[in-house]
Design a protein around this motif. Structure first.
Motif, PDB file in Angstrom:
ATOM      1  N   LEU A  64      80.301  35.986  77.723  1.00  0.00           N
ATOM      2  CA  LEU A  64      80.194  37.450  77.761  1.00  0.00           C
ATOM      3  C   LEU A  64      79.528  37.925  79.056  1.00  0.00           C
ATOM      4  O   LEU A  64      79.872  38.985  79.579  1.00  0.00           O
ATOM      5  CB  LEU A  64      79.425  37.970  76.549  1.00  0.00           C
ATOM      6  N   CYS A  65      78.584  37.142  79.582  1.00  0.00           N
ATOM      7  CA  CYS A  65      77.968  37.492  80.872  1.00  0.00           C
ATOM      8  C   CYS A  65      79.003  37.476  81.990  1.00  0.00           C
ATOM      9  O   CYS A  65      78.941  38.297  82.904  1.00  0.00           O
ATOM     10  CB  CYS A  65      76.842  36.514  81.218  1.00  0.00           C
ATOM     11  N   ALA A  66      79.932  36.550  81.913  1.00  0.00           N
ATOM     12  CA  ALA A  66      80.947  36.393  82.956  1.00  0.00           C
ATOM     13  C   ALA A  66      82.134  37.341  82.784  1.00  0.00           C
ATOM     14  O   ALA A  66      82.884  37.584  83.725  1.00  0.00           O
ATOM     15  CB  ALA A  66      81.442  34.954  82.985  1.00  0.00           C
ATOM     16  N   ALA A  67      82.298  37.861  81.576  1.00  0.00           N
ATOM     17  CA  ALA A  67      83.460  38.710  81.283  1.00  0.00           C
ATOM     18  C   ALA A  67      83.319  40.082  81.926  1.00  0.00           C
ATOM     19  O   ALA A  67      82.222  40.596  82.087  1.00  0.00           O
ATOM     20  CB  ALA A  67      83.620  38.863  79.772  1.00  0.00           C
ATOM     21  N   GLU A  68      84.439  40.641  82.286  1.00  0.00           N
ATOM     22  CA  GLU A  68      84.464  42.025  82.776  1.00  0.00           C
ATOM     23  C   GLU A  68      84.984  42.903  81.651  1.00  0.00           C
ATOM     24  O   GLU A  68      85.832  42.498  80.873  1.00  0.00           O
ATOM     25  CB  GLU A  68      85.361  42.128  84.004  1.00  0.00           C
ATOM     26  N   GLY A  69      84.433  44.098  81.570  1.00  0.00           N
ATOM     27  CA  GLY A  69      84.882  45.010  80.536  1.00  0.00           C
ATOM     28  C   GLY A  69      83.906  45.103  79.385  1.00  0.00           C
ATOM     29  O   GLY A  69      82.848  44.466  79.374  1.00  0.00           O
ATOM     30  N   PRO A  70      84.273  45.880  78.391  1.00  0.00           N
ATOM     31  CA  PRO A  70      83.370  46.149  77.267  1.00  0.00           C
ATOM     32  C   PRO A  70      83.082  44.931  76.400  1.00  0.00           C
ATOM     33  O   PRO A  70      83.905  44.028  76.264  1.00  0.00           O
ATOM     34  CB  PRO A  70      84.116  47.209  76.447  1.00  0.00           C
ATOM     35  N   VAL A  71      81.881  44.957  75.820  1.00  0.00           N
ATOM     36  CA  VAL A  71      81.426  43.930  74.895  1.00  0.00           C
ATOM     37  C   VAL A  71      81.005  44.637  73.615  1.00  0.00           C
ATOM     38  O   VAL A  71      80.363  45.690  73.668  1.00  0.00           O
ATOM     39  CB  VAL A  71      80.226  43.156  75.491  1.00  0.00           C
TER      40      VAL A  71
END
Length: 169
Positions: A13-20
């Motif tokens: 999730l830290c590496a992901a782009e966009g909403p969490v």
């Protein structure tokens, strides 16, 4: 979710782009270990999770670098970079600085930073030896949120406990 699964999901999730989704962050939080205030002294680089919280994007716009905990009663919650790249404690934005305490949150006692000039608490849990997950809570926030979710990574420090001058956010 066990601790290893929580750590792996946190990293993705830290590496992901966009909403969490906040619910997913809550599941991770529940699996992480609490931490004592004395264990988190030092300099930390920060980042946020985009959950749609009203604060999302505001701290990066202010030049937020992270937090520094010199002692339990000398915490810099809003360590920012000025236009020249120099780090400073943004006491205007934070309405002062902060201190570290052990506070119960969601049924667990964990390290919590309490702002001096605002009714705001940042609760921390350990992801691993160099990473913390944080949840910002405050006087006007209902028990179910919405909360502001962020993370901190240990920053390289100088002898006086401040981040290295060339360290980048």
């Amino acid at each position: 979710m066990n601790l290893l699964e929580a750590r792996a999901r946190f990293r993705s999730l830290c590496a992901a782009e966009g909403p969490v989704e906040s619910a997913e962050l809550d599941d991770i939080w529940a699996a992480l270990e609490t931490v004592r205030p004395e264990e988190i002294l030092g300099a930390w680089k920060g980042g946020e999770f985009d959950t749609g919280h009203p604060l999302n994007g505001m701290l990066p716009k202010a030049g937020w670098y992270g937090k520094t905990f010199h002692t339990l009663h000398d915490a810099k919650p809003l360590l920012c970079r000025d236009e020249t790249g120099k780090l400073y404690s943004n006491v205007e934005l934070g309405m002062g600085e902060a201190s570290l305490w052990t506070v119960e949150f969601r049924g667990e006692s964990t390290a919590t930073m309490i702002y001096d000039g605002r009714p705001v608490l940042d609760h921390f849990k350990r992801v691993d030896e160099t990473t913390l997950m944080g949840i910002m809570n405050g006087k006007d926030v209902p028990a179910e949120g919405p909360f502001y979710y962020f993370f901190l990574e240990r920053a390289p420090e100088t002898a006086d406990g401040t981040p290295e001058p060339g360290d980048t956010a």
